[in-house]
Motif scaffolding. Structure first.
Motif, short mmCIF file in Angstrom:
data_model
loop_
_atom_site.label_atom_id
_atom_site.label_comp_id
_atom_site.label_asym_id
_atom_site.label_seq_id
_atom_site.Cartn_x
_atom_site.Cartn_y
_atom_site.Cartn_z
N ILE A 63 0.86 -1.18 0.00
CA ILE A 63 0.00 0.00 0.00
C ILE A 63 0.89 1.24 0.00
CG2 ILE A 63 -1.69 1.34 1.32
CD1 ILE A 63 -2.70 -1.34 2.45
N THR A 64 0.67 2.11 -0.97
CA THR A 64 1.46 3.34 -1.03
C THR A 64 0.64 4.48 -0.44
OG1 THR A 64 0.66 3.75 -3.26
CG2 THR A 64 2.75 2.60 -3.05
N LEU A 65 1.30 5.43 0.16
CA LEU A 65 0.63 6.56 0.80
C LEU A 65 0.99 7.86 0.09
CD1 LEU A 65 1.29 5.60 4.53
CD2 LEU A 65 -0.71 5.04 3.15
N ASP A 66 0.00 8.78 0.03
CA ASP A 66 0.28 10.09 -0.54
C ASP A 66 0.87 11.00 0.55
OD1 ASP A 66 -1.82 11.01 1.04
OD2 ASP A 66 -3.24 11.19 -0.62
N ALA A 67 1.08 12.26 0.23
CA ALA A 67 1.71 13.21 1.15
C ALA A 67 0.93 13.36 2.46
CB ALA A 67 1.87 14.57 0.47
N GLU A 68 -0.39 13.19 2.43
CA GLU A 68 -1.20 13.30 3.64
C GLU A 68 -1.31 11.97 4.40
OE1 GLU A 68 -2.99 14.61 0.63
OE2 GLU A 68 -1.77 16.39 1.03
N GLY A 69 -0.68 10.94 3.88
CA GLY A 69 -0.73 9.64 4.55
C GLY A 69 -1.92 8.79 4.16
#
Length: 80
Positions: A63-69
């Motif tokens: 699972i990849t996360l964006d800048a906001e998590g």
């Protein structure tokens, strides 16, 4: 013991049966031949639990996360 083949058990099923096997072995009131069979079954169950945990870890790691998590999607996990 369950009739379900170890290779088809969920993590929860394998862990539950492993606990039962350990309980029987710890009591020490089973015959030697049965103790050996229980030990072998326990080894198979332990291996299954470890494999299912590894699968879960790989899914979480994918699972990849964006800048906001926040999750942005998943990448393909081998074996899926």
């Amino acid at each position: 013991m369950s009739d379900t083949p170890v290779s088809e058990m969920t993590f929860e099923q394998a862990m539950s049966e492993l606990e039962q096997v350990l309980s029987q072995l710890e009591r020490g009131d089973v015959a030697l031949d049965e103790s050996i069979a229980l030990y072998e079954r326990g080894a198979e169950l332990k291996k299954r639990c470890e494999a299912k945990l590894k699968e879960a870890e790989e899914k979480v790691a994918a699972i990849t996360l964006d800048a906001e998590g926040n999750p942005t999607g998943t990448t393909h996990v081998e074996g899926q």
